[in-house]
Motif scaffolding. Structure first.
Motif, mmCIF file in Angstrom:
data_model
loop_
_atom_site.group_PDB
_atom_site.id
_atom_site.type_symbol
_atom_site.label_atom_id
_atom_site.label_comp_id
_atom_site.label_asym_id
_atom_site.label_seq_id
_atom_site.Cartn_x
_atom_site.Cartn_y
_atom_site.Cartn_z
ATOM 1 N N ASN A 103 0.307 -1.211 0.072
ATOM 2 C CA ASN A 103 0.131 0.011 -0.002
ATOM 3 C C ASN A 103 0.644 1.580 0.543
ATOM 4 N N GLY A 104 2.375 1.240 -1.079
ATOM 5 C CA GLY A 104 2.706 2.104 -0.934
ATOM 6 C C GLY A 104 3.628 2.646 -0.021
ATOM 7 N N ARG A 105 3.697 1.624 1.093
ATOM 8 C CA ARG A 105 5.038 2.150 1.496
ATOM 9 C C ARG A 105 5.694 0.463 2.298
ATOM 10 N N VAL A 106 6.722 0.816 2.929
ATOM 11 C CA VAL A 106 8.262 0.184 2.698
ATOM 12 C C VAL A 106 8.391 -0.260 4.027
ATOM 13 N N TYR A 107 8.252 -1.479 4.252
ATOM 14 C CA TYR A 107 8.983 -2.306 5.337
ATOM 15 C C TYR A 107 9.984 -3.278 5.587
ATOM 16 N N ARG A 108 10.651 -3.175 6.334
ATOM 17 C CA ARG A 108 12.107 -3.864 6.488
ATOM 18 C C ARG A 108 11.984 -5.268 6.520
ATOM 19 N N ASP A 109 13.169 -6.582 5.475
ATOM 20 C CA ASP A 109 13.004 -7.568 6.050
ATOM 21 C C ASP A 109 13.370 -7.996 7.236
ATOM 22 N N GLY A 110 12.012 -8.700 8.051
ATOM 23 C CA GLY A 110 11.280 -9.080 9.601
ATOM 24 C C GLY A 110 10.237 -8.331 9.946
ATOM 25 N N GLU A 111 10.239 -7.217 9.245
ATOM 26 C CA GLU A 111 9.324 -6.419 10.003
ATOM 27 C C GLU A 111 7.552 -7.305 10.263
ATOM 28 N N VAL A 112 7.330 -6.809 11.132
ATOM 29 C CA VAL A 112 6.428 -7.501 11.875
ATOM 30 C C VAL A 112 4.917 -6.222 11.075
ATOM 31 N N PHE A 113 4.540 -6.105 10.811
ATOM 32 C CA PHE A 113 3.007 -4.782 10.819
ATOM 33 C C PHE A 113 1.600 -5.489 10.397
ATOM 34 N N GLN A 114 0.932 -4.469 10.720
ATOM 35 C CA GLN A 114 -0.950 -4.775 9.932
ATOM 36 C C GLN A 114 -1.322 -3.722 9.691
ATOM 37 N N PRO A 115 -1.280 -3.865 8.385
ATOM 38 C CA PRO A 115 -1.959 -3.767 6.676
ATOM 39 C C PRO A 115 -3.502 -3.302 7.584
ATOM 40 N N SER A 116 -4.013 -3.723 8.635
ATOM 41 C CA SER A 116 -5.401 -3.484 8.396
ATOM 42 C C SER A 116 -5.916 -4.034 10.181
ATOM 43 N N CYS A 117 -6.973 -3.812 10.728
ATOM 44 C CA CYS A 117 -6.825 -4.613 12.042
ATOM 45 C C CYS A 117 -7.337 -5.703 11.986
ATOM 46 N N LYS A 118 -7.726 -6.188 10.329
ATOM 47 C CA LYS A 118 -7.959 -8.152 10.266
ATOM 48 C C LYS A 118 -6.924 -8.881 10.222
ATOM 49 N N LEU A 119 -5.668 -8.083 9.940
ATOM 50 C CA LEU A 119 -4.328 -9.010 9.432
ATOM 51 C C LEU A 119 -3.098 -8.279 10.009
ATOM 52 N N GLN A 120 -2.087 -9.457 9.881
ATOM 53 C CA GLN A 120 -1.073 -9.361 10.279
ATOM 54 C C GLN A 120 -0.368 -9.902 9.838
ATOM 55 N N CYS A 121 0.725 -8.540 8.883
ATOM 56 C CA CYS A 121 1.509 -9.556 8.222
ATOM 57 C C CYS A 121 3.307 -8.837 8.590
ATOM 58 N N ARG A 122 4.153 -10.167 7.577
ATOM 59 C CA ARG A 122 5.838 -9.598 8.100
ATOM 60 C C ARG A 122 6.301 -10.106 6.878
ATOM 61 N N CYS A 123 7.260 -9.463 6.975
ATOM 62 C CA CYS A 123 7.790 -9.045 5.646
ATOM 63 C C CYS A 123 9.497 -9.851 5.507
ATOM 64 N N SER A 124 9.411 -10.857 4.632
ATOM 65 C CA SER A 124 10.071 -11.948 4.656
ATOM 66 C C SER A 124 11.235 -12.407 3.494
ATOM 67 N N ASP A 125 12.041 -11.765 3.453
ATOM 68 C CA ASP A 125 12.843 -12.034 1.883
ATOM 69 C C ASP A 125 12.326 -11.453 0.831
ATOM 70 N N GLY A 126 11.356 -10.062 1.104
ATOM 71 C CA GLY A 126 11.059 -9.660 0.077
ATOM 72 C C GLY A 126 9.414 -10.145 -0.692
ATOM 73 N N GLY A 127 8.716 -10.490 -0.025
ATOM 74 C CA GLY A 127 7.814 -11.399 0.679
ATOM 75 C C GLY A 127 7.132 -11.186 1.501
ATOM 76 N N VAL A 128 5.541 -11.160 1.433
ATOM 77 C CA VAL A 128 4.798 -11.211 2.637
ATOM 78 C C VAL A 128 3.780 -12.263 2.759
ATOM 79 N N THR A 129 4.232 -12.541 3.927
ATOM 80 C CA THR A 129 3.438 -13.633 4.696
ATOM 81 C C THR A 129 1.960 -13.093 5.949
ATOM 82 N N CYS A 130 0.642 -12.656 5.071
ATOM 83 C CA CYS A 130 0.045 -12.344 6.783
ATOM 84 C C CYS A 130 -1.079 -13.653 7.394
#
Length: 239
Positions: A103-130
């Motif tokens: 969504n236009g925001r950059v996250y570092r490798d290994g960073e955990v974030f919530q794009p919405s209140c319904k999902l928790q995601c993690r940046c890993s090796d250039g990919g996102v798992t939620c």
């Protein structure tokens, strides 16, 4: 001593060259547009390389140069390693660290974030798992709650189940009922599977809701395609 003098002369020449470039690109006094530009989502307003006018910070992977600066708040720098001489660079992280853009925001490798209140995601090796933060369970009709429905609750992110009270329409009232159930239940089932044994006793299975709770379940029954042939008796050994 001679090495230090050569190093100082080299540094002085680089500063002179940089000052000439800045003098050519930067005009004084500043002449900026009356209204600042409208930046896309994920990009913020920053001062250009001359420290004069406000521009939209370049994001990961976007072209950059002396005036069009990268978003330093996200750890981005203008990388000229893959650019030809005289061409623009590309906004990238200082190291070889893999990053993710959501969504236009950059996250570092290994960073955990919530794009919405319904999902928790993690940046890993250039990919996102939620993973979902809300339960995705399915609630079937029961005698105490014949009409369950998931609704939005004010002040809460995840939907919740409620038991809705309503009258049955004439078509539903005429539907077949299972004895003991206060709500209609349309019978449904798959075909019986092939027998598990080619001869002798075996079993076959199907999925059906034909039970007293009107819930899908796996049902089994005995089956026999044909009887197995008896093995021939061994002839007695004659000594």
């Amino acid at each position: 001593m001679r090495f230090q003098l050569e190093r100082q002369l080299l540094l002085f020449s680089l500063l002179c060259a940089l000052s000439k470039v800045c003098a050519q690109l930067c005009q004084r006094p500043c002449y900026c547009p009356w209204a600042p530009p409208r930046c896309p989502r994920g990009s913020r307003l920053v001062l250009d390389g001359c420290g004069c006018c406000k521009v939209c910070a370049r994001r990961l992977g976007e072209p950059c140069d002396f005036l069009a600066v990268c978003d330093q708040s996200q750890g981005l720098v203008c990388d000229y390693s893959a650019a030809r001489v005289g061409t623009a660079g590309t906004c990238n992280f200082e190291g070889d660290e893999e990053s993710c853009e959501v969504n236009g925001r950059v996250y570092r490798d290994g960073e955990v974030f919530q794009p919405s209140c319904k999902l928790q995601c993690r940046c890993s090796d250039g990919g996102v798992t939620c993973v979902p933060l809300c339960q995705e369970d399915v609630r079937l009709p029961t005698p105490d709650c014949p009409f369950p429905r998931r609704v939005d609750v004010p002040g809460k992110c995840c939907q919740e189940w409620i038991c809705e009270t309503r009258e049955l329409p004439p078509a539903a009232a005429a539907a077949p009922r299972i004895p003991g159930l206060p709500y209609p239940c349309e019978e449904w089932s798959t075909e019986w599977s092939a027998c598990s044994a080619t001869c002798g006793m075996g079993f076959s299975s199907r999925v059906s809701n034909q039970n007293r709770h009107c819930r899908l379940e796996t049902q089994r029954r005995l089956c026999m395609v044909r009887p197995c042939q008896a093995l021939p008796q061994a002839s007695p050994v004659v000594s």
